[in-house]
Design a protein around this motif. Structure first.
Motif: not given
Length: 139
Positions: A5-7, A44, A85-86, A88-89, A92
């Protein structure tokens, strides 16, 4: 399955492929879509071995409100926890934001998914929603 996962801003080719995989055609041509992504607070991306398999896009001021837009997971990768998961990230990154808003289809499966992430309908918050959609804009 190993998902990273990355922005980041995906390429227009990646976006077009992902949108087509879920049948979304209402976001204009590729250049409009790419500009929308570039103007976002956060994009994301979920990738498997470099391949874009999911994306969550966030717009807003990042302090008092964010609008969660374009939550997409490629159909071959759905129901594997990638969307969760995306989310939740993303949450955050924006945990202190007062309002987190999204609009989605009125389908039971969508409502169940967002409720499982702690979201509630606007009416459950004693509010109402107004929307004005530009149906004249060429898609």
């Amino acid at each position: 399955m190993s998902i990273s996962y990355k922005n980041e801003i995906p390429t227009i080719e990646e976006l077009e492929e992902l949108y087509q995989s879920v049948g979304w055609e209402n976001y204009g041509n590729g250049l409009d879509k790419l500009q929308a992504y570039k103007n976002s607070l956060c994009v994301l991306c979920a990738r498997e071995e470099g391949k874009l398999v999911g994306v969550v896009r966030v717009v807003g001021d990042g302090v008092s409100i964010i609008y969660v837009q374009d939550v997409i997971v490629h159909p071959k990768y759905q129901r594997n926890g990638i969307g969760k998961a995306m989310f939740q990230k993303m949450e955050m990154l924006f945990e202190d934001v007062y309002q987190k808003v999204l609009i989605t289809d009125n389908l039971k499966e969508r409502k169940d998914f967002y409720k499982s992430l702690g979201y509630s309908t606007i009416s459950e918050n004693h509010c109402c929603t107004f929307i004005k959609v530009n149906l004249e804009k060429k898609r």
